[in-house]
Write a protein that holds these residues in place. Sequence first.
Motif, PDB file in Angstrom:
ATOM      1  N   GLY A 231       0.832  -1.097   0.118  1.00 35.29           N
ATOM      2  CA  GLY A 231       0.158   0.072  -0.116  1.00 35.29           C
ATOM      3  C   GLY A 231       0.878   1.229   0.057  1.00 35.29           C
ATOM      4  N   GLY A 232       2.204   1.259  -0.460  1.00 41.77           N
ATOM      5  CA  GLY A 232       2.943   2.344  -0.473  1.00 41.77           C
ATOM      6  C   GLY A 232       2.472   3.368  -1.417  1.00 41.77           C
ATOM      7  N   ASP A 233       1.748   3.182  -2.128  1.00 41.60           N
ATOM      8  CA  ASP A 233       1.493   4.188  -3.462  1.00 41.60           C
ATOM      9  C   ASP A 233       0.064   4.384  -2.990  1.00 41.60           C
ATOM     10  OD1 ASP A 233       0.797   4.365  -6.885  1.00 41.60           O
ATOM     11  OD2 ASP A 233       0.873   5.924  -5.304  1.00 41.60           O
ATOM     12  N   SER A 234      -0.331   5.455  -2.498  1.00 43.29           N
ATOM     13  CA  SER A 234      -1.700   6.108  -2.349  1.00 43.29           C
ATOM     14  C   SER A 234      -1.890   7.274  -2.853  1.00 43.29           C
ATOM     15  CB  SER A 234      -1.972   6.298  -0.641  1.00 43.29           C
ATOM     16  OG  SER A 234      -1.059   7.093  -0.284  1.00 43.29           O
ATOM     17  N   THR A 235      -1.119   7.809  -3.768  1.00 42.88           N
ATOM     18  CA  THR A 235      -1.205   9.000  -4.634  1.00 42.88           C
ATOM     19  C   THR A 235      -1.837   9.024  -5.888  1.00 42.88           C
ATOM     20  OG1 THR A 235       0.651   9.998  -3.389  1.00 42.88           O
ATOM     21  CG2 THR A 235      -0.149  11.219  -5.308  1.00 42.88           C
ATOM     22  N   SER A 236      -2.913   9.632  -6.176  1.00 42.65           N
ATOM     23  CA  SER A 236      -3.652   9.433  -7.514  1.00 42.65           C
ATOM     24  C   SER A 236      -2.872   9.997  -8.736  1.00 42.65           C
ATOM     25  CB  SER A 236      -5.044  10.208  -7.346  1.00 42.65           C
ATOM     26  OG  SER A 236      -5.777   9.760  -6.549  1.00 42.65           O
ATOM     27  N   PRO A 237      -2.932   9.554  -9.778  1.00 44.85           N
ATOM     28  CA  PRO A 237      -2.126  10.106 -10.834  1.00 44.85           C
ATOM     29  C   PRO A 237      -2.566  11.452 -11.310  1.00 44.85           C
ATOM     30  CG  PRO A 237      -3.419   8.452 -11.376  1.00 44.85           C
ATOM     31  CD  PRO A 237      -3.653   8.474 -10.167  1.00 44.85           C
ATOM     32  N   GLY A 238      -1.567  12.194 -11.943  1.00 43.61           N
ATOM     33  CA  GLY A 238      -2.048  13.303 -12.524  1.00 43.61           C
ATOM     34  C   GLY A 238      -2.661  13.152 -13.963  1.00 43.61           C
ATOM     35  N   ILE A 239      -3.919  13.712 -14.436  1.00 45.38           N
ATOM     36  CA  ILE A 239      -4.309  13.389 -15.673  1.00 45.38           C
ATOM     37  C   ILE A 239      -4.607  14.869 -16.445  1.00 45.38           C
ATOM     38  CG2 ILE A 239      -6.682  13.372 -14.816  1.00 45.38           C
ATOM     39  CD1 ILE A 239      -7.292  11.448 -16.919  1.00 45.38           C
ATOM     40  N   THR A 240      -4.153  14.666 -17.740  1.00 41.03           N
ATOM     41  CA  THR A 240      -4.618  16.093 -18.518  1.00 41.03           C
ATOM     42  C   THR A 240      -5.533  15.402 -19.694  1.00 41.03           C
ATOM     43  OG1 THR A 240      -2.335  16.651 -18.068  1.00 41.03           O
ATOM     44  CG2 THR A 240      -3.514  17.619 -20.118  1.00 41.03           C
ATOM     45  N   CYS A 241      -6.525  16.007 -19.776  1.00 45.96           N
ATOM     46  CA  CYS A 241      -7.542  15.387 -20.537  1.00 45.96           C
ATOM     47  C   CYS A 241      -7.372  16.052 -22.175  1.00 45.96           C
ATOM     48  CB  CYS A 241      -8.905  16.101 -20.307  1.00 45.96           C
ATOM     49  SG  CYS A 241     -10.089  14.866 -19.485  1.00 45.96           S
ATOM     50  N   ALA A 242      -7.755  15.176 -23.079  1.00 47.84           N
ATOM     51  CA  ALA A 242      -7.623  15.557 -24.580  1.00 47.84           C
ATOM     52  C   ALA A 242      -8.411  16.954 -24.859  1.00 47.84           C
ATOM     53  CB  ALA A 242      -8.207  14.561 -25.497  1.00 47.84           C
ATOM     54  N   SER A 266      -3.202  12.223 -21.246  1.00 47.04           N
ATOM     55  CA  SER A 266      -2.075  11.719 -20.756  1.00 47.04           C
ATOM     56  C   SER A 266      -2.311  11.656 -19.352  1.00 47.04           C
ATOM     57  CB  SER A 266      -0.841  12.446 -21.232  1.00 47.04           C
ATOM     58  OG  SER A 266      -0.878  13.961 -20.964  1.00 47.04           O
ATOM     59  N   ALA A 267      -1.383  10.918 -18.582  1.00 47.45           N
ATOM     60  CA  ALA A 267      -1.067  10.683 -17.148  1.00 47.45           C
ATOM     61  C   ALA A 267       0.273  10.774 -16.706  1.00 47.45           C
ATOM     62  CB  ALA A 267      -2.106   9.747 -16.799  1.00 47.45           C
ATOM     63  N   THR A 268       0.387  11.196 -15.506  1.00 40.57           N
ATOM     64  CA  THR A 268       1.698  10.992 -14.840  1.00 40.57           C
ATOM     65  C   THR A 268       1.360  10.239 -13.573  1.00 40.57           C
ATOM     66  OG1 THR A 268       1.864  13.195 -14.121  1.00 40.57           O
ATOM     67  CG2 THR A 268       2.890  12.758 -16.387  1.00 40.57           C
ATOM     68  N   ASP A 269       2.541   9.861 -12.700  1.00 44.53           N
ATOM     69  CA  ASP A 269       2.251   9.209 -11.381  1.00 44.53           C
ATOM     70  C   ASP A 269       3.683   9.231 -10.598  1.00 44.53           C
ATOM     71  OD1 ASP A 269       1.933   6.488  -9.760  1.00 44.53           O
ATOM     72  OD2 ASP A 269       0.320   7.852  -9.657  1.00 44.53           O
ATOM     73  N   ASP A 270       3.684   9.308  -9.575  1.00 43.99           N
ATOM     74  CA  ASP A 270       4.859   9.490  -8.803  1.00 43.99           C
ATOM     75  C   ASP A 270       5.384   8.086  -8.465  1.00 43.99           C
ATOM     76  OD1 ASP A 270       3.516   9.533  -5.322  1.00 43.99           O
ATOM     77  OD2 ASP A 270       3.193   8.496  -6.913  1.00 43.99           O
ATOM     78  N   VAL A 271       4.661   7.074  -8.876  1.00 43.64           N
ATOM     79  CA  VAL A 271       5.282   5.491  -8.773  1.00 43.64           C
ATOM     80  C   VAL A 271       5.394   4.778 -10.099  1.00 43.64           C
ATOM     81  CG1 VAL A 271       5.012   3.310  -7.798  1.00 43.64           C
ATOM     82  CG2 VAL A 271       4.903   5.247  -6.429  1.00 43.64           C
ATOM     83  N   SER A 272       3.958   4.807 -10.755  1.00 50.91           N
ATOM     84  CA  SER A 272       3.894   4.083 -12.007  1.00 50.91           C
ATOM     85  C   SER A 272       4.508   5.036 -13.196  1.00 50.91           C
ATOM     86  CB  SER A 272       2.381   3.683 -12.084  1.00 50.91           C
ATOM     87  OG  SER A 272       1.915   2.728 -11.401  1.00 50.91           O
ATOM     88  N   PRO A 274       4.396   5.955 -17.198  1.00 46.80           N
ATOM     89  CA  PRO A 274       3.225   6.442 -17.941  1.00 46.80           C
ATOM     90  C   PRO A 274       2.749   5.084 -18.624  1.00 46.80           C
ATOM     91  CG  PRO A 274       4.787   8.267 -18.140  1.00 46.80           C
ATOM     92  CD  PRO A 274       5.494   7.105 -17.257  1.00 46.80           C
ATOM     93  N   ALA A 275       3.563   4.283 -19.156  1.00 49.92           N
ATOM     94  CA  ALA A 275       3.300   2.993 -19.954  1.00 49.92           C
ATOM     95  C   ALA A 275       2.150   2.180 -18.962  1.00 49.92           C
ATOM     96  CB  ALA A 275       4.502   2.450 -20.586  1.00 49.92           C
ATOM     97  N   ASN A 276       2.336   2.228 -17.849  1.00 47.56           N
ATOM     98  CA  ASN A 276       1.655   1.509 -16.778  1.00 47.56           C
ATOM     99  C   ASN A 276       0.611   2.040 -16.335  1.00 47.56           C
ATOM    100  OD1 ASN A 276       3.659  -0.521 -17.231  1.00 47.56           O
ATOM    101  ND2 ASN A 276       4.998   0.017 -15.772  1.00 47.56           N
ATOM    102  N   ILE A 277      -0.110   3.237 -16.710  1.00 51.43           N
ATOM    103  CA  ILE A 277      -1.095   3.729 -16.277  1.00 51.43           C
ATOM    104  C   ILE A 277      -2.195   3.762 -17.476  1.00 51.43           C
ATOM    105  CG2 ILE A 277      -2.207   5.902 -15.792  1.00 51.43           C
ATOM    106  CD1 ILE A 277       0.459   7.225 -14.901  1.00 51.43           C
ATOM    107  N   THR A 278      -3.414   3.221 -17.010  1.00 52.96           N
ATOM    108  CA  THR A 278      -4.297   2.760 -17.677  1.00 52.96           C
ATOM    109  C   THR A 278      -5.436   3.901 -17.929  1.00 52.96           C
ATOM    110  OG1 THR A 278      -4.371   0.328 -17.117  1.00 52.96           O
ATOM    111  CG2 THR A 278      -6.305   1.222 -18.040  1.00 52.96           C
ATOM    112  N   ILE A 279      -5.582   4.374 -19.226  1.00 51.38           N
ATOM    113  CA  ILE A 279      -6.589   5.482 -19.394  1.00 51.38           C
ATOM    114  C   ILE A 279      -7.760   4.999 -20.045  1.00 51.38           C
ATOM    115  CG2 ILE A 279      -7.031   7.586 -20.440  1.00 51.38           C
ATOM    116  CD1 ILE A 279      -4.124   8.260 -20.199  1.00 51.38           C
ATOM    117  N   THR A 280      -8.823   5.313 -19.374  1.00 50.78           N
ATOM    118  CA  THR A 280     -10.335   4.998 -20.214  1.00 50.78           C
ATOM    119  C   THR A 280     -11.134   6.211 -20.199  1.00 50.78           C
ATOM    120  OG1 THR A 280     -11.082   4.158 -17.723  1.00 50.78           O
ATOM    121  CG2 THR A 280      -9.994   2.423 -19.358  1.00 50.78           C
TER     122      THR A 280
END
Length: 314
Positions: A231-242, A266-272, A274-280
């Motif tokens: 549970g070390g990662d509890s921070t939400s990613p940052g997202i930029t909408c098209a 697009s999205a960024t994260d402090d752990v994951s 970008p290639a491992n962030i799922t955008i739907t």
Amino acid sequence: MKKITLVLVALFAICYAHAQTPLAAGDIAFLGSNTDAGSTTTDNVSFVLLKDIDAATTIIFTDRGWNDTGGFSNFPGDGELTWTSGVARSAGDVVVLDLSFGALSNNAVYSSIGDQLFALQGSIATPVFIAGLHFQEGGDDANWNGSAIDNKTSARPNALTGDTAVRLVGVGDSEVDNWQFSCAIAGGTPVSGTPAAIRAILHNRANWNSDNSTGYNPAVEAGCTVSLAAGGDSTSPGITCAATPADISAGIDGMAAIPDLVTGSSATDDVSAPANITITQSPTAGTMVGVGINMVTVTAMDEAGNSASCMIDV
């Protein structure tokens, strides 16, 4: 119809069972590198997984040098090997890779006069970099040697930013043959935290021991382990909408299709990575809606399940 359904299910199960885990920059970190093989040691490199992987996962390791404009070099003495996990492994598992003569293609040698080693997926022609290690003098941490002019020099790929790669050199920028990360120097075992926190410790040159004549045996410091914090990662990613799309013309039935808004977001994260962030998106692209303003929600989810959303009016 039943037979066709069963065949399709079986084919899906086979494909699923043989799917490998896609990896991105920072999903492994190096723990050791030995090039002075002796009676009790072999040329080898050790790494730790910072992400769970499936049994079919493969990683290409190459000691080819990198040029920012031309890709991998092809000098005599350079080669690669493909490592297949063979079993499902968990983040924190350590692998020691034998790089004795014959392990790499082209009769390549993991060289004691200085070398580099890259971990990647994809291919040599179109690499997806995972990690990098460099132990050659005459360069700097920012871009290593700047280019590959022979089989022991390399630039640092732009895809390997921050602590996704490590440059190991001795006092006065000297080349040293054998290196081993030390939990004792780093403050104790296990080294624990998020993947980003662990990489920052493991790929800090100050936390490594070195020897210019004798390889380390065992390859990984005795008792030195890595543990990813639950549970070390509890921070939400940052997202930029098209960008909001232009007005869409409805058909004669007064309906129009929702456009693809995942592409362009697009999205960024402090752990994951970008290639491992799922955008739907919801509604999904192609959904037919009536005339008017329709709100589309675009959501990014990181590997720990944290999510963030933004809305686009269509």
